[in-house]
Design an enzyme around this catalytic site. Structure first.
Site, PDB file in Angstrom:
ATOM      1  CG  ASP A 249      45.611  35.484  21.942  1.00  0.00           C
ATOM      2  OD1 ASP A 249      46.365  36.417  22.269  1.00  0.00           O
ATOM      3  OD2 ASP A 249      45.186  35.336  20.779  1.00  0.00           O
TER       4      ASP A 249
ATOM      5  CG  ASP B 111      48.315  33.211  21.528  1.00  0.00           C
ATOM      6  OD1 ASP B 111      47.735  32.284  20.965  1.00  0.00           O
ATOM      7  OD2 ASP B 111      48.449  33.264  22.755  1.00  0.00           O
ATOM      8  CE  LYS B 112      46.048  36.891  17.632  1.00  0.00           C
ATOM      9  NZ  LYS B 112      46.158  35.686  18.487  1.00  0.00           N
TER      10      LYS B 112
ATOM     11  CD  GLU C 259      42.087  34.263  19.881  1.00  0.00           C
ATOM     12  OE1 GLU C 259      42.993  34.138  19.044  1.00  0.00           O
ATOM     13  OE2 GLU C 259      42.076  33.654  20.964  1.00  0.00           O
TER      14      GLU C 259
ATOM     15  CB  SER D 152      40.761  30.501  20.643  1.00  0.00           C
ATOM     16  OG  SER D 152      41.728  29.533  20.967  1.00  0.00           O
TER      17      SER D 152
END
Length: 560
Positions: free
Chosen positions: A78, A120-121, A446, A472
């Site tokens: 990200d 992150d994801k 984000e 974020s």
């Protein structure tokens, strides 16, 4: 064993023939088949070394009597995707990761799973996919990176670098000072060192009991982290045939509740709300924003970590006792922690935290000295967010917990960045960034770049921001995201005009625009939400299928 479907009986001779081609022998067909979902990728600092952790996991699985099969998922960093069109792919990648886990595990009927995510994801994507498969599963992340330090010893992190851009734009930093920050902010491999999204989700996995103690706080690339990988791999073999440890039996409603307790106690990333809504649905125990707000009202905020407190990082929380110490302190408020929840080690949460101790009461505070009697995240409602919005209260300055400002509207993140850099945003403004929700972006970008610019330019105590996008975990300040309904689906945020008065009231859990219902109705009569062509087959499909943030931005299946 589940894997008997691909390896037992005369009719599976062709299957065994293919498996022999990978190096298996007669004895291997009597052993459990263990999947290793790795997320090694060279461009992500928290993932470039995970290939070695996968090798270690395979060795340990073989020693413990299992047969390992490693496969990989994709990943998006990200931070590197931030501030340009690449960020549109971050949240959608969660769904691809979940689908890939489901696909590989079910196509090959593997018995158990070791997940090696970090950033992150990738963590929620793996958890969502593993919940669909519902076999015994152990998570072990790559671990957080060390904090960086300037030449004078000041601790810094990635957020320091983002905010430094705003300071450089204002002439408050020289190029040499910016370069030092750039070179020192991320000094090692690992997930960025604060309580950003990656570390928040790894902490939550530990609190849920799907990972071993230490998963959220033991530093990357250390002997202690390597030992966690070894233990996780062995444990996957031990529980492969035990129905009690199917993932939905561990990651149940009580476990999800405990995860949200830790989230509130530590002031996690606002992205955790989005992900836990999605994860809870895959677990068959769906949460709502109202449920999350109820938990937030009962949990004291007892630990502040960067970005909320710039000098404290994950390594400090680990030394202070880590997640077990946070849970044990939170549990002093009777009934708030579901101590009977089973963990992947076979212990209950109560047994896991029984001997935990806080080594530094300034880092993990006692309830009597909490930063706040309520959690570090809050859900807001009002005519601007009828279905809800999320704010990280842990990162809001006291003077901004109730703020009214004049709207200045931008229909994309790029427009907002240009406006902030160009001096259009002034003290007293309430920045509105819309058409950045799951559908509208698409991809729910984000907003770290605009929020960091606001902070870096010294506007953090005089400007607030609201968006149907997200933030974020590094974002701080009076920044409200996840506004639902989003502009692209006709939400009120799309009706706001420059100069409208917007109020955030954290204590009242309210987000409102001072415009009458009649005036909003008049504006709606001529309103047509903007539509963007994402120029990508995948993003076009995503925009068509995705739900709003109040529903976890999961994909609908009813149209398929």
């Amino acid at each position: 064993m589940r894997s008997d479907r691909i390896k037992k009986g005369f009719e599976r001779a062709p299957h065994r023939s293919l498996l022999r081609a990978t190096g298996l022998n007669d004895g291997d067909f009597e052993k459990p088949f263990i999947g290793i979902a790795n997320s090694h990728i060279d461009i992500i600092p928290g993932h470039y070394y995970l290939q070695e952790y996968g090798r270690i996991a395979k060795d340990e699985i073989r020693k413990a009597g299992g047969v390992p099969f490693e496969f990989n998922t994709i990943g998006v960093d990200d931070g590197i995707a931030m501030g340009h069109e690449g960020m549109k792919y971050s949240l959608p990648s969660r769904e691809l990761i979940a689908d890939s886990i489901e696909t590989v595990m079910n196509a090959h009927q593997l018995d158990a799973l070791v997940c090696i995510p970090n950033c992150d994801k990738i963590v929620p994507g793996m958890l969502m996919g593993a919940l669909r498969v519902n076999v015994p599963t152990v998570f072990v992340s790559g671990g957080p990176m060390k904090a960086g330090h300037l030449h004078d010893g000041t601790p810094i992190d990635l957020n320091t670098a983002f905010e430094a851009v705003g300071k450089r734009a204002q002439g408050q930093l020289t190029d040499a000072e910016l370069y030092e920050i750039e070179c020192q902010a991320c000094p090692s491999g690992g997930s960025c060192s604060g309580m950003f999204t990656a570390n928040s989700m790894n902490v939550l996995c530990e609190a849920m009991g799907v990972a071993l103690p230490g998963n959220g706080t033991v530093l990357a690339l250390t002997p202690e982290r390597e030992a966690l990988v070894r233990r996780a791999a062995r444990r996957a073999v031990e529980i492969a045939a035990d129905e009690r440890f199917k993932l939905r039996n561990i990651a149940n409603r009580d476990a999800i509740h405990n995860a949200m307790v830790v989230d509130m106690a530590m002031g996690g990333s606002s992205n955790t709300v989005l992900h836990m809504l999605a994860i809870s649905r895959e677990a068959g125990a769906p949460l709502s924003l109202r449920d999350i707000e109820e938990i937030a009202g009962k949990v004291s905020h007892i630990a502040k970590i960067a970005p909320s407190l710039a000098t404290v990082h994950m390594e400090d929380i680990h030394r202070a006792g880590g997640v077990p110490a946070v849970l044990r302190e939170a549990a002093r408020r009777g009934g708030i922690v579901r101590e009977g929840a089973l963990t992947v080690t076979g212990e209950t949460v109560g047994e896991r935290i029984r001997d935990a101790r806080t080594a530094d009461p300034e880092l993990i505070r006692p309830l009597e000295n909490a930063y706040s009697p309520v959690g570090g995240l809050a859900v807001l409602f009002g005519n601007l967010a009828i279905e809800g919005a999320v704010v990280k209260t842990a990162g809001i300055q006291p003077s901004m917990r109730r703020f009214t400002g004049a709207a200045i509207c931008f229909d994309s993140q790029d427009e907002a960045i240009a406006g902030i850099m160009g001096g259009k945003v002034k003290p007293g403004h309430f920045v509105v960034i819309r058409y950045e929700g799951p559908k509208g972006g698409p991809g729910m970008q984000e907003m770290l770049s605009p929020t960091s610019l606001i902070m870096g330019m010294g506007l953090g105590e005089s400007v607030a921001l609201v968006t149907d996008g997200r933030f974020s975990g590094a974002t701080r300040g009076a920044c409200v995201g996840h506004v639902s309904p989003e502009a692209a689906e006709g939400g009120v945020i799309g009706l706001v005009q420059d100069g409208d008065r917007i109020t955030i009231d954290v204590e009242a859990r309210a987000l409102t625009v001072d415009v009458s219902d009649a005036e909003l109705a008049r504006r709606r009569a001529g309103f047509r939400p903007k539509r963007r062509d994402p120029g990508s087959s995948w993003l076009r499909r995503y925009a068509h299928l995705v739900t709003n943030a109040a529903n976890g931005a999961v994909l609908r299946s009813t149209d398929l």
